[in-house]
Design a protein around this motif. Sequence first.
Motif, PDB file in Angstrom:
ATOM      1  N   ASN A  86      30.566 -24.181 -13.743  1.00  0.00           N
ATOM      2  CA  ASN A  86      30.460 -25.290 -12.757  1.00  0.00           C
ATOM      3  C   ASN A  86      30.828 -26.458 -13.935  1.00  0.00           C
ATOM      4  O   ASN A  86      31.245 -27.391 -13.285  1.00  0.00           O
ATOM      5  N   ALA A  87      30.381 -26.545 -15.029  1.00  0.00           N
ATOM      6  CA  ALA A  87      30.458 -27.549 -15.883  1.00  0.00           C
ATOM      7  C   ALA A  87      31.944 -27.685 -16.363  1.00  0.00           C
ATOM      8  O   ALA A  87      32.498 -28.478 -17.095  1.00  0.00           O
ATOM      9  N   HIS A  88      32.975 -26.335 -16.139  1.00  0.00           N
ATOM     10  CA  HIS A  88      33.956 -26.278 -16.835  1.00  0.00           C
ATOM     11  C   HIS A  88      35.021 -25.728 -15.666  1.00  0.00           C
ATOM     12  O   HIS A  88      35.444 -24.749 -15.615  1.00  0.00           O
ATOM     13  N   PRO A  89      35.088 -26.346 -14.432  1.00  0.00           N
ATOM     14  CA  PRO A  89      35.597 -25.991 -13.086  1.00  0.00           C
ATOM     15  C   PRO A  89      37.203 -25.511 -13.526  1.00  0.00           C
ATOM     16  O   PRO A  89      37.567 -24.716 -12.689  1.00  0.00           O
ATOM     17  N   TYR A  90      37.859 -26.288 -14.549  1.00  0.00           N
ATOM     18  CA  TYR A  90      39.244 -26.190 -14.325  1.00  0.00           C
ATOM     19  C   TYR A  90      39.689 -25.016 -15.696  1.00  0.00           C
ATOM     20  O   TYR A  90      40.938 -24.943 -15.855  1.00  0.00           O
ATOM     21  N   VAL A  91      38.585 -24.101 -16.019  1.00  0.00           N
ATOM     22  CA  VAL A  91      38.983 -23.447 -17.169  1.00  0.00           C
ATOM     23  C   VAL A  91      39.922 -22.201 -16.682  1.00  0.00           C
ATOM     24  O   VAL A  91      40.338 -21.556 -17.742  1.00  0.00           O
ATOM     25  N   PHE A  92      40.033 -21.739 -15.500  1.00  0.00           N
ATOM     26  CA  PHE A  92      41.000 -20.561 -15.241  1.00  0.00           C
ATOM     27  C   PHE A  92      42.117 -21.214 -14.634  1.00  0.00           C
ATOM     28  O   PHE A  92      42.791 -20.207 -14.054  1.00  0.00           O
ATOM     29  N   GLN A  93      42.657 -22.244 -14.777  1.00  0.00           N
ATOM     30  CA  GLN A  93      43.861 -22.758 -14.297  1.00  0.00           C
ATOM     31  C   GLN A  93      44.926 -21.954 -15.672  1.00  0.00           C
ATOM     32  O   GLN A  93      44.637 -22.196 -16.782  1.00  0.00           O
ATOM     33  N   GLY A  94      46.066 -21.466 -15.133  1.00  0.00           N
ATOM     34  CA  GLY A  94      46.683 -20.625 -16.170  1.00  0.00           C
ATOM     35  C   GLY A  94      46.477 -19.315 -16.268  1.00  0.00           C
ATOM     36  O   GLY A  94      46.733 -18.844 -17.469  1.00  0.00           O
ATOM     37  N   ILE A  95      46.061 -18.767 -15.327  1.00  0.00           N
ATOM     38  CA  ILE A  95      45.745 -17.112 -15.484  1.00  0.00           C
ATOM     39  C   ILE A  95      47.350 -16.517 -15.282  1.00  0.00           C
ATOM     40  O   ILE A  95      48.022 -16.938 -14.254  1.00  0.00           O
ATOM     41  N   ASN A  96      47.540 -15.727 -16.095  1.00  0.00           N
ATOM     42  CA  ASN A  96      48.766 -14.915 -16.124  1.00  0.00           C
ATOM     43  C   ASN A  96      48.599 -13.751 -15.229  1.00  0.00           C
ATOM     44  O   ASN A  96      47.702 -12.841 -15.731  1.00  0.00           O
ATOM     45  N   ARG A  97      49.723 -13.411 -14.427  1.00  0.00           N
ATOM     46  CA  ARG A  97      49.651 -12.233 -13.835  1.00  0.00           C
ATOM     47  C   ARG A  97      51.171 -11.358 -13.583  1.00  0.00           C
ATOM     48  O   ARG A  97      51.928 -12.241 -13.933  1.00  0.00           O
ATOM     49  N   GLY A  98      51.123 -10.118 -13.573  1.00  0.00           N
ATOM     50  CA  GLY A  98      52.339  -9.351 -13.461  1.00  0.00           C
ATOM     51  C   GLY A  98      51.965  -8.131 -12.608  1.00  0.00           C
ATOM     52  O   GLY A  98      50.867  -7.600 -12.599  1.00  0.00           O
ATOM     53  N   ILE A  99      53.117  -7.713 -11.965  1.00  0.00           N
ATOM     54  CA  ILE A  99      52.954  -6.506 -11.117  1.00  0.00           C
ATOM     55  C   ILE A  99      54.056  -5.546 -11.388  1.00  0.00           C
ATOM     56  O   ILE A  99      55.199  -5.790 -11.702  1.00  0.00           O
ATOM     57  N   GLU A 100      53.676  -4.226 -11.514  1.00  0.00           N
ATOM     58  CA  GLU A 100      54.526  -3.087 -11.754  1.00  0.00           C
ATOM     59  C   GLU A 100      54.363  -2.269 -10.345  1.00  0.00           C
ATOM     60  O   GLU A 100      53.230  -1.683 -10.172  1.00  0.00           O
ATOM     61  N   ARG A 101      55.414  -2.223  -9.733  1.00  0.00           N
ATOM     62  CA  ARG A 101      55.108  -1.413  -8.314  1.00  0.00           C
ATOM     63  C   ARG A 101      55.977  -0.283  -8.332  1.00  0.00           C
ATOM     64  O   ARG A 101      57.300  -0.252  -8.463  1.00  0.00           O
ATOM     65  N   GLU A 102      55.565   1.073  -8.158  1.00  0.00           N
ATOM     66  CA  GLU A 102      56.404   2.214  -7.871  1.00  0.00           C
ATOM     67  C   GLU A 102      56.525   2.582  -6.414  1.00  0.00           C
ATOM     68  O   GLU A 102      55.822   2.222  -5.608  1.00  0.00           O
ATOM     69  N   THR A 103      57.845   3.316  -6.282  1.00  0.00           N
ATOM     70  CA  THR A 103      58.046   3.577  -4.701  1.00  0.00           C
ATOM     71  C   THR A 103      59.259   4.778  -4.873  1.00  0.00           C
ATOM     72  O   THR A 103      60.172   4.664  -5.648  1.00  0.00           O
ATOM     73  N   LEU A 104      58.940   5.639  -4.030  1.00  0.00           N
ATOM     74  CA  LEU A 104      59.983   6.930  -4.078  1.00  0.00           C
ATOM     75  C   LEU A 104      61.235   6.377  -3.306  1.00  0.00           C
ATOM     76  O   LEU A 104      60.896   6.118  -2.153  1.00  0.00           O
ATOM     77  N   ASP A 118      53.860 -14.417 -14.244  1.00  0.00           N
ATOM     78  CA  ASP A 118      53.703 -15.543 -13.585  1.00  0.00           C
ATOM     79  C   ASP A 118      52.193 -16.267 -13.393  1.00  0.00           C
ATOM     80  O   ASP A 118      51.238 -15.490 -13.367  1.00  0.00           O
ATOM     81  N   GLN A 119      52.162 -17.212 -13.337  1.00  0.00           N
ATOM     82  CA  GLN A 119      50.793 -18.019 -13.094  1.00  0.00           C
ATOM     83  C   GLN A 119      50.587 -18.353 -11.537  1.00  0.00           C
ATOM     84  O   GLN A 119      49.581 -18.931 -11.171  1.00  0.00           O
ATOM     85  N   ASP A 120      51.771 -18.468 -10.914  1.00  0.00           N
ATOM     86  CA  ASP A 120      51.528 -18.572  -9.399  1.00  0.00           C
ATOM     87  C   ASP A 120      51.779 -17.310  -8.466  1.00  0.00           C
ATOM     88  O   ASP A 120      52.862 -16.776  -8.406  1.00  0.00           O
ATOM     89  N   ILE A 121      50.582 -17.222  -7.718  1.00  0.00           N
ATOM     90  CA  ILE A 121      50.375 -15.883  -7.098  1.00  0.00           C
ATOM     91  C   ILE A 121      51.549 -15.857  -6.215  1.00  0.00           C
ATOM     92  O   ILE A 121      52.300 -14.775  -5.834  1.00  0.00           O
ATOM     93  N   ASN A 122      51.793 -16.966  -5.322  1.00  0.00           N
ATOM     94  CA  ASN A 122      53.028 -17.004  -4.302  1.00  0.00           C
ATOM     95  C   ASN A 122      54.477 -16.465  -4.881  1.00  0.00           C
ATOM     96  O   ASN A 122      55.136 -15.828  -4.195  1.00  0.00           O
ATOM     97  N   HIS A 123      54.826 -17.281  -5.805  1.00  0.00           N
ATOM     98  CA  HIS A 123      56.092 -17.106  -6.628  1.00  0.00           C
ATOM     99  C   HIS A 123      56.174 -15.623  -7.181  1.00  0.00           C
ATOM    100  O   HIS A 123      57.068 -14.971  -6.981  1.00  0.00           O
ATOM    101  N   LEU A 124      55.079 -15.320  -7.429  1.00  0.00           N
ATOM    102  CA  LEU A 124      55.031 -13.817  -8.022  1.00  0.00           C
ATOM    103  C   LEU A 124      55.281 -12.742  -6.939  1.00  0.00           C
ATOM    104  O   LEU A 124      56.133 -11.941  -7.199  1.00  0.00           O
ATOM    105  N   LEU A 125      54.669 -12.824  -5.892  1.00  0.00           N
ATOM    106  CA  LEU A 125      55.030 -12.001  -4.738  1.00  0.00           C
ATOM    107  C   LEU A 125      56.540 -12.355  -4.167  1.00  0.00           C
ATOM    108  O   LEU A 125      57.240 -11.400  -3.554  1.00  0.00           O
ATOM    109  N   GLN A 126      56.881 -13.574  -4.100  1.00  0.00           N
ATOM    110  CA  GLN A 126      58.336 -13.620  -3.493  1.00  0.00           C
ATOM    111  C   GLN A 126      59.452 -13.043  -4.615  1.00  0.00           C
ATOM    112  O   GLN A 126      60.415 -12.415  -4.167  1.00  0.00           O
ATOM    113  N   PHE A 127      58.897 -12.736  -5.923  1.00  0.00           N
ATOM    114  CA  PHE A 127      59.863 -12.492  -6.786  1.00  0.00           C
ATOM    115  C   PHE A 127      59.752 -10.859  -6.420  1.00  0.00           C
ATOM    116  O   PHE A 127      60.771 -10.262  -6.517  1.00  0.00           O
ATOM    117  N   LEU A 128      58.737 -10.500  -6.287  1.00  0.00           N
ATOM    118  CA  LEU A 128      58.542  -8.946  -6.131  1.00  0.00           C
ATOM    119  C   LEU A 128      59.223  -8.693  -4.945  1.00  0.00           C
ATOM    120  O   LEU A 128      59.874  -7.608  -4.669  1.00  0.00           O
TER     121      LEU A 128
END
Length: 508
Positions: free
Chosen positions: A13-31, A73-83
């Motif tokens: 609560n004293a550091h509410p912005y500390v999680f800005q900048g989470i990095n994410r990536g997805i690897e998706r398999e499909t036959l 990617d740090q933006d969830i929507n952009h990450l899913l758009q890319f996928l």
Amino acid sequence: MIPDLSQALSWLNAHPYVFQGINRGIERETLRIKPDGYLATTDHPKNLGSPLTHNWITTDFAEALLEFITPVDQDINHLLQFLRDLHRYVSSQLENELMWPISMPCRICPGSNIKLAQYGSSYLGQMKTQYRQGLKNRYGALIQIIAGIHYNFSLPLSFWRLWKNINTTNNEKEIISIGYLSLIRNYYRLGWVIPYLFGASPAVSPSLIQDTHLKLPFEYNHPDMLSLPYATSLRMSEIGYTNRNNKKLAITFNNLKDYIFSIKTATQTPSEEFSAMGIKDQQGNWVQLNTNILQIEDELYIPIRPKCLTNLNEVSSDALKYRGIEYVEVRSLDINPFSPIGITAEQIRFLDLFLIWCSLADSPELDNTELDYARKNWNLVSIEGRKIGQKVHVGHKNKPYLLSRVGNRLLQDLILIAKILDNSSKKPLYQKTCQALQKAFDNPDLTYSSRLLHILKKQGLEKTGLDLAKKYHSQFLKEKLEVIDIYQFDEEARQSRVSQRKLENYDI
């Protein structure tokens, strides 16, 4: 029951912005499949580029097992758009083929072999195929074409510096690695919530059940499937991805030095079972890369891995040794059949919240007894997690608790974390995620596995998968690319072919 997070939440609560900048990536398999639902027998489409060197589109175990990889990617929507763009583009390039939308494999023509992924004539390409030959001989090809989602996640450097009170860069990597190992231990303790909520493999093809020693109450709902009434993720159970020599692996997560040592030991210690197979057959064909417990480090099948970006020809354990843990790879997600791209923003937000919780909560060392209890919890939840009154252990010294009670207690903390994250973005998206998923702990019928099993019992595995494959394929063909244009796809494919040829010419 679970660690008290009150002090950590006060700090947050004293550091509410500390999680800005989470990095994410997805690897998706499909036959890749034929229009009749059978596994495709064609080679990886040449117009997609080289699977050895393409940055976004490759193959996993089999030539027909596509794998899509997003950049960080740090933006969830952009990450899913890319996928989604990757799915749109590949759909447009497939000739009379579809993508299978379920983790458990599609139909395979009787007597046909599953072709191993091919990567060209370079030393690296040949080794990758030979490694897959070893996987086939060790575990069976059918097991290896079970598809999943890998979620790559790293917390901002600013978080670690504040949370761990890092004042100097001299030991920063060591402290951050300790933090990620703490996260991993907590993930082992409570990560079974992932297959409970998002598991989507409650049924399998009868051909997948090869171990006659498995005494499970399978139901024959259709000629093409076996199901367990309360299963969540058979992919994550003893039926799916498991190493044959789990007890001999002795993998620990209490410190990085011991983890690296255990991995290297497994790749250097011969297995009695695998030694009996030999390395080459009488015709001189490769049976496996070597006879060790693990051929290479990638053969380790665990729900979550500590990771570090590797340099060319560098193994993961060496990267971890020299540069520490940079991110974690979550490997316990089934393909979400209710999403055309196999994963949703809601799932990502829950993973964010849970992984943050794992990093904040106290995480004492995990001894072998507790680790064994944790593995039993995972298998229990995977096989019968939706059973009313199901209990799980939290630690090995406590009595078992109702799964629903543990889940709801965890959600109480996640809601508080969600409020802090939402305050910094001005949108209650994380809180909505908690509200939606909390219902599933009170009512198992709302889980992905229950919803899917209801459909499977009516239609069977093959028809359900084929209907969804056709539906999603049609959607992708109608949609326009959003974040990657066709010229970028063409250039990436061209560049990947050039890179493969360079590797092959280098080996001559």
